[in-house]
Write an enzyme that holds these catalytic residues in place. Structure first.
Site, PDB file in Angstrom:
ATOM      1  CB  THR B  39      47.011  41.212  33.987  1.00  0.00           C
ATOM      2  OG1 THR B  39      45.837  41.807  34.523  1.00  0.00           O
ATOM      3  CG2 THR B  39      48.111  41.270  35.031  1.00  0.00           C
ATOM      4  NE  ARG B  89      45.443  37.198  36.693  1.00  0.00           N
ATOM      5  CZ  ARG B  89      44.668  38.060  36.037  1.00  0.00           C
ATOM      6  NH1 ARG B  89      43.758  37.614  35.192  1.00  0.00           N
ATOM      7  NH2 ARG B  89      44.815  39.347  36.223  1.00  0.00           N
TER       8      ARG B  89
END
Lengths: 293, 293, 293
Positions: B39, B89
């Site tokens: 990611t 995140r």
């Protein structure tokens, strides 16, 4: 400093207009032996906004050759072979000076242990200058951990170059301001006092520079930490006592020493101050790496 | 979503032709409180491929001001002073929303604990769309850890915006799909069932979306982990049962839940899916930062 | 190698003139499973100096999907979807080869455990070539940890492609040069000897390639480490015995195996060698990513 501040003001316009490419041939190393969000990221953003490149490490202590026993001097010599400027934060006071002594490229001290944090002081003074249009004549209170807080130490040094009306130190006993700073202010004939009543100070200060009681600087002395922590909190009641033109600054991060209810008050200048960090660091990098452009 | 997917398709061409400079004035912060390879790197590569710049931290939890007790809100406020977009995140569900509430710049949620992982879901749906030319009418099975897997949760939400034929959930009891997702599908009138025979599902599903049993989400409940781990493995035997036009997806990383012998089968779409992550994130960043260009 | 060295020489000029934009469309991933300062930063600086972009992780072992149990092969496959080249350091010998076998993009081995460190060897040989204008005919002594030091292993392999006069190995018994290297030199008819008197070697060698006794490679065998550490130190006395045209190299980091008083001697070439790392890695990246430009 005035030249730098004027350039920092220009940088606000540069950012608004989408940045510049004046440092497009330059590479900065960011070499951080201690955690940092705002200092590292604002330096890196500053370099990017001017078109420059960044390499580095966010945990030099553990991941670099320091873990293999290399001296700081050797590390600096080697990294200086690759880049045009090194921004470093280190856990030992004096390390930036040690690095600068042997470095082939400019070293910017981004904080050295309990030593200094000069670029923070520059952005602090820049913020006061922007908020008040002047530094001379102001009453500036510094509150919190004045013994371990390197930002306070650097700020006091820098303010001694102006004609402030008075500096007031407000600190728990265990983290009172150190003698070297007081001596420095005496030499420069800067009036100062140590006080312990935040209510009284709030009524008369133009600037309250609040700081965090830094748990990580106390080591085993947790009793000292507990004694200091939470003694001087800026909340709605304190702010209500402050003159309207007064300003609250804080180098951030904060924990509980300014309550969040204060954030929306126009006197709360600490997020504007963080923003100014970008402009001042852009001005510094441009001054060092492309003074003529 | 269709506009985004069309743009993602364009991005494949942009990458083939050596990238673009459409975001050359933009800086992205990548703020990761939890480990990530694909990611983070695909977001950073996406930004670079569009000419943009990146600053950030790959371990915000330990190395940033979070370690000093700063709130997420303060961190976001400060970083928003330096950059044009924040990709974050975090280990807590809801944190991205909390950040977005106070942020001055756009926040992209790159996974929030057991909450959501919306950009993963976008690239998952994009992959299905590319492999089948449509989403409507498909039977999609989700297999593995459906309780803790945020990718599954986000994917189920996103699929509810299409007219899929059926969603089949196949999970060990301890990590069965949660009620909030089932409720959401009922509200949107998406047919779904919970089944436990992977062999039967393999024969009828168009898409098998396999996921990893995430040891790190079980904490002390190692017995639960052991019970779940290894129950549903996609190997050659399972693949042999699947229709030829069927596809296997996986958000990756995988451990043992798809055997490597499957990788070379044309039905194994998970590495194409990873590649699509780059294009979808490029499309997202362009849409947010330079919608008019 | 001669083509590469000629290109590395050109790169010195490129850096002096402010860099190039020949790799402006390229993205490099730096994927480091082990600590590194100089290798990682010089690769990243090399990429930047040529206008390229970098993404990556400085602690892949802990922060990436490796922590979730992903295989190296899967990691490489995925990262290869995002970038044009992967520079990797790994803790296991053979891992770079394993990665290269399945990678869609070029892999550069930046050190694989006790295996090889080929780009270090290239810059070592480049440094000798620059200091002496030739490699053939030289007597080259390698000193220190010859068993675990991958730089020594790679250098010996590379020197076997030239007609050096002799290679002399000087090592504590517990870290003596391994048989595979000796076998390789015999095959290539390179004269070599193992000696234990550094004084005698200092008088006759053209190049002393000193290395660090690497504590981290000894694991539990601390007694072995203590026996090896400090046995062969290059200090002023040793340097005084060396011919004037002789040179001291070291891959760095050093701990105590070359005393700092030696640094200012013109025979001390190790910081020039570090600088050459930038040029050689620029040449490598250009050769791989833009051979025609």
């Amino acid at each position: 400093m005035e030249t730098l501040f004027a350039l920092a003001s220009e940088m606000e316009t540069v950012v608004e207009q989408g940045g510049s490419s004046v440092l497009s041939n330059k590479v900065m190393a960011s070499l951080f032996y201690e955690p940092s969000t705002r200092t590292r990221l604002s330096f890196e953003a500053a370099m990017r906004r001017l078109g420059g490149q960044v390499i580095g490490t966010e945990n030099a202590r553990e991941f670099s050759s320091a873990a293999k026993g290399e001296t700081l001097e050797d590390t600096i010599r080697v990294i200086g072979c690759y880049v045009d400027v090194i921004v470093m934060r280190h856990y030992q006071a004096g390390s930036a000076e040690k690095a600068a002594d042997i470095s082939a490229v400019p070293i910017i001290n981004a904080g050295d242990g309990t030593g200094q944090h000069p670029t923070q002081a520059l952005l602090d003074v820049y913020t006061i200058w922007k908020e008040f249009d002047a530094i001379d004549g102001l009453t500036i209170a510094m509150v919190g951990d004045l013994a371990n807080g390197r930002t306070v130490r650097s700020l006091a040094y820098l303010l001694s170059k102006f004609r402030v009306k008075r500096i007031i130190f407000v600190a728990p006993d265990v983290v009172a301001i150190k003698d070297d700073i007081k001596e420095h202010l005496r030499e420069h004939k800067i009036p100062f006092s140590e006080e312990d009543d935040l209510v009284a100070v709030a009524k008369k200060a133009d600037v309250i520079y609040q700081t965090r009681i830094q748990r990580e600087r106390f080591g085993d002395r947790q009793a000292d930490f507990e004694a200091a922590y939470g003694k001087y909190i800026i909340d709605k009641q304190i702010v209500a006592l402050m003159p309207e033109r007064a300003r609250i600054l804080h180098p951030l991060p904060r924990v509980n020493e300014i309550t969040t209810e204060v954030d929306s008050d126009p006197r709360a200048a600490y997020f504007r101050q963080a923003q100014n960090g970008l402009y001042v660091r852009m001005a510094l990098l441009k001054t060092i790496l492309a003074p003529e452009s």
